[in-house]
Design an enzyme around this catalytic site. Structure first.
Site, PDB file in Angstrom:
ATOM      1  N   ARG A 133      -8.336  -7.360  -8.664  1.00  0.00           N
ATOM      2  CA  ARG A 133      -9.172  -8.589  -8.735  1.00  0.00           C
ATOM      3  C   ARG A 133     -10.508  -8.099  -9.362  1.00  0.00           C
ATOM      4  NH1 ARG A 133     -11.845  -7.767  -4.030  1.00  0.00           N
ATOM      5  NH2 ARG A 133     -11.023  -6.535  -2.467  1.00  0.00           N
ATOM      6  N   GLU A 156      -2.193   7.660   7.966  1.00  0.00           N
ATOM      7  CA  GLU A 156      -2.898   8.489   6.994  1.00  0.00           C
ATOM      8  C   GLU A 156      -3.905   9.178   7.880  1.00  0.00           C
ATOM      9  OE1 GLU A 156      -4.019   5.790   3.319  1.00  0.00           O
ATOM     10  OE2 GLU A 156      -5.560   6.364   4.377  1.00  0.00           O
ATOM     11  N   HIS A 168     -15.466  -0.980   8.377  1.00  0.00           N
ATOM     12  CA  HIS A 168     -14.796  -1.139   7.006  1.00  0.00           C
ATOM     13  C   HIS A 168     -15.219  -2.218   6.163  1.00  0.00           C
ATOM     14  CE1 HIS A 168     -12.291   1.935   8.783  1.00  0.00           C
ATOM     15  NE2 HIS A 168     -12.070   1.409   9.775  1.00  0.00           N
ATOM     16  N   LYS A 192       0.661  -1.103   0.063  1.00  0.00           N
ATOM     17  CA  LYS A 192      -0.001   0.110   0.160  1.00  0.00           C
ATOM     18  C   LYS A 192       0.958   1.300  -0.221  1.00  0.00           C
ATOM     19  CE  LYS A 192      -3.249  -2.755   0.087  1.00  0.00           C
ATOM     20  NZ  LYS A 192      -4.100  -3.203  -1.372  1.00  0.00           N
TER      21      LYS A 192
END
Lengths: 505, 179
Positions: free
Chosen positions: A297, A205, A240, A121
């Site tokens: 994907r 973040e 999430h 990431k």
């Protein structure tokens, strides 16, 4: 079917509804389908619908659906030319994708290198910054030093999110509201990341205020050409994990769509992405968008894009894998509105604890604009070994209002017993004012929890009470008839009960 | 025959009597005619209540029932007069009021949130269990005081294994009925 099939045979390295989805696409294209199954899935729908099926191990995923060697061996043994990985399991495992190709088979998806590039990431964020795609304010590198973490968090400004660099799919995220929570959250995040992703590296973040989670579907030909098929709004989430998705997004404007669509294409084209993928963004209340991650994907929620664009995404995956050029136009227009609800084996009244049991009394909804992508069948055993997703209920309408009404109707037609499900919870969400108006962000479920829980009306309470009392009465009558063993079927149950109990029902 | 139906902690009283081929049902001062058709082996029924159509699916476990009426599910408790009287007597007499909280699924204990002597509320998390790739909170079903904690972090448990035993808040004969 005109012409020769793209492949003679494909092995589907997955289970449940997505395996069935791929099998269906194969059958429509004249391709033989080979399924794999664990001992727990012998009677599964995907096994029964496939042309061939091969046992690959005991129930635990690590010894079956996650065993790449066994899967490749099964593919070679049955003569499959290609492997479709579905979603989850090995679909984003770069080593598996490479191993498939090294074995002389086609991997229906991106290259192993592309999976790895987007799987890290932090690397993905760096790439986006280099090509000018906005990213959420955050760190450039993994942080393993608490002091550095503290300084960075202070620079970004609380609240912040600690995320696992090897994570994704909403897992391995910790929200830190203030500096005194930082140390504990950091330590927990590192240990969770180590156990879940075998990689303790974390990064930071900034937490975006009231964000929308909006993602774009892309298709790439692997030679630099990428097209986008519009957005999906996925902000109805719990911890999430997505619960309900829709497209188009009620928050979108034509300008924002154009800008985000362009960024999505740029992101995928930067690595000459091959096959289907999704670029996920966060959009803040001011409609500023930020790259979140790329999923290399097919996504769970792909059907809603199919419903509004008319494109069969799995078919496109097979075409790309067979080396055919992209025919889907860029910025494919969306017509109408589609919503998907994920039906899961869980108990919302018990903190959404995963549920197990045997599916009984199954009623599936139907009618205009209703699609069920599921692996559900009467007698299906829901076990602890796999994801709790039972089925996806997808509806399509001419506009959002019709789609919402249709989803409510379809959710009440969907019935089953034997295992706890979140159907009532999904219905509760669809009946809230905020959802009806399309005004929500990722904090929706937490904020609206009390509105989502419905209290039955007086009339409904009466109906339920009557039904309960009547059923108890009938059950008593049926038990009496059966107990007598005298062809109770020829007597109506409560006459019989009355005779036995002297008219006391 | 009279029934007491508990829906979300409030009780409805319903009286059912036979009326020819149908049933006469009394509730809240109203009397309604009900026609009932069995659809499938005692789990599915079609009820017409004064013309109003109710599609009913039921799963019965003792006095507990899961009812899906026209697609809306309800977990309720149904007792007839005899059952209700019997429960009240035994409730007043025995009342250890002890709850043994068991694991609803196989998994691994990640954390234990309470210790003996702690007072807990309904819904309060007791144990964090890792299963199906997720962390699950196992919560107390009722108020009480923790008597014993049977597991420690790292313990692997099966479905049905005891995790925490919670005793009543007050002494025996507290007269508290479990809902």
């Amino acid at each position: 079917m005109v012409g020769t099939p793209l492949f003679d045979k494909i092995l589907i390295a997955n289970r449940g509804e997505i395996a069935l989805r791929v099998i269906r696409a194969c059958h429509e294209l004249g391709i033989q389908s080979a399924a794999v199954y664990s001992e727990a899935d012998r009677s599964a729908l995907h096994v029964r619908e496939a042309n061939e099926a091969y046992l690959i191990g005991p129930p635990p995923a690590a010894r079956s659906y996650l065993d790449g060697d066994k899967i490749i061996a099964a593919a070679k043994a049955c003569g499959a030319q290609a492997i479709h990985p579905g979603y989850g399991f090995l679909s984003e495992n770069g080593a598996f994708a490479s191993a498939v190709e090294q074995a002389g088979l086609v991997f229906i998806g991106p290259t192993g290198a592309q999976i790895r590039a987007m799987g890290d990431k932090i690397e993905a964020r760096r790439l986006m910054q280099r090509i000018g795609v906005p990213v959420t304010p955050g760190t450039q590198a993994a942080i393993d030093d608490l002091a550095a973490l503290r300084r960075t968090a202070a620079d970004l400004g609380y609240p912040v999110m600690i995320k696992a660099t090897g994570g994704g799919g909403g897992k391995g995220i910790r929200i830190v509201g203030s500096p005194d929570e930082l140390q504990a959250s950091f330590e927990r995040a590192q240990s969770e990341a180590a156990s879940a992703f075998k990689n303790p590296a974390v990064y930071l973040e900034k937490l975006i205020d009231r964000p929308h989670h909006i993602e774009f579907q892309i298709l790439g030909d692997g030679r630099g050409k990428v097209v986008q098929l519009g957005e999906r709004e996925c902000s109805i989430q719990r911890r999430h994990q997505k619960v309900i998705e829709e497209c188009p997004s009620p928050f979108m404007t034509p300008e924002l769509r154009a800008a985000m669509g362009k960024a999505a294409v740029q992101a995928a084209a930067a690595i000459q992405y091959r096959n289907a993928g999704t670029i996920e963004f966060l959009v803040d209340a001011e409609r500023r968008f930020f790259f979140l991650e790329m999923n290399t994907r097919l996504q769970v929620e792909h059907p809603i894009t199919e419903e509004v664009t008319g494109v069969d995404l799995v078919r496109e995956q097979l075409l790309i894998a067979a080396g055919q050029p992209l025919t889907t136009p860029d910025e494919t227009p969306m017509r109408g509105h589609a919503i998907e609800a994920r039906i899961c084996a869980e108990d919302p009244d018990n903190n959404f604890a995963p549920a197990i049991g045997t599916v009984s009394n199954l009623d599936l909804p139907g009618g205009r604009g209703v699609r069920v992508d599921g692996s559900l069948y009467e007698g299906m055993e829901v076990s602890v070994h796999y994801d709790p997703l039972l089925a996806k209920l997808i509806v399509r309408g001419n506009d959002r209002e019709q789609a919402v009404a249709r989803m409510r109707r379809a959710l009440t037609e969907l019935r089953l017993t034997g295992v706890h499900t979140n159907i009532a919870f999904l219905l509760g969400i669809c009946e809230t004012d905020a959802f009806a108006r399309g005004l929500y962000h990722t904090g929706f479920i937490d904020e609206q929890r009390s509105s989502i829980a419905r209290a039955p009306s007086l009339r409904e309470r009466r109906d339920v009470a009557l039904a309960a009392a009547v059923l108890r009465t009938l059950a008593k009558g049926q038990a009496a008839a059966a107990g007598n063993g005298a062809g109770g079927a020829s007597l109506d149950p409560w006459t019989f009960a009355a005779r036995r109990e002297q008219l006391r029902i | 025959m009279r029934y007491y139906v508990q829906i979300q902690s409030q009780i409805e009283e319903v009286e059912v009597t036979r009326a020819g081929e149908q049933l006469m049902v009394a509730h809240g001062g109203e009397q309604l005619m009900v026609s009932a058709a069995t659809i499938d082996q005692g789990a599915r029924y079609s009820l017409l209540v004064a013309g109003r159509s109710l599609d009913v699916i039921a799963e019965m476990r003792g006095s507990q029932m899961l009812l899906i009426v026209n697609g809306h599910s309800h977990r309720i408790v149904v007792e007839d007069e005899r059952e209700r009287a019997a429960r009240r007597i035994s409730g007043a007499r025995s009342s250890s009021g002890r709850q043994t909280v068991t694991s609803p699924m196989p998994g691994v204990v990640r954390a234990v949130r309470v210790s003996p002597g702690a007072r807990v509320q309904r819904g309060q998390p007791l144990v964090i269990l890792e299963a199906m790739k997720m962390e699950n909170e196992i919560a107390a079903e009722g108020e009480g005081v923790v008597e014993t904690v049977r597991v420690a972090p790292g313990a692997a448990v099966n479905q049905g294994d005891a995790l925490v035993v919670i005793g009543p808040l007050l002494g025996p004969n507290s007269g508290k009925e479990r809902t």
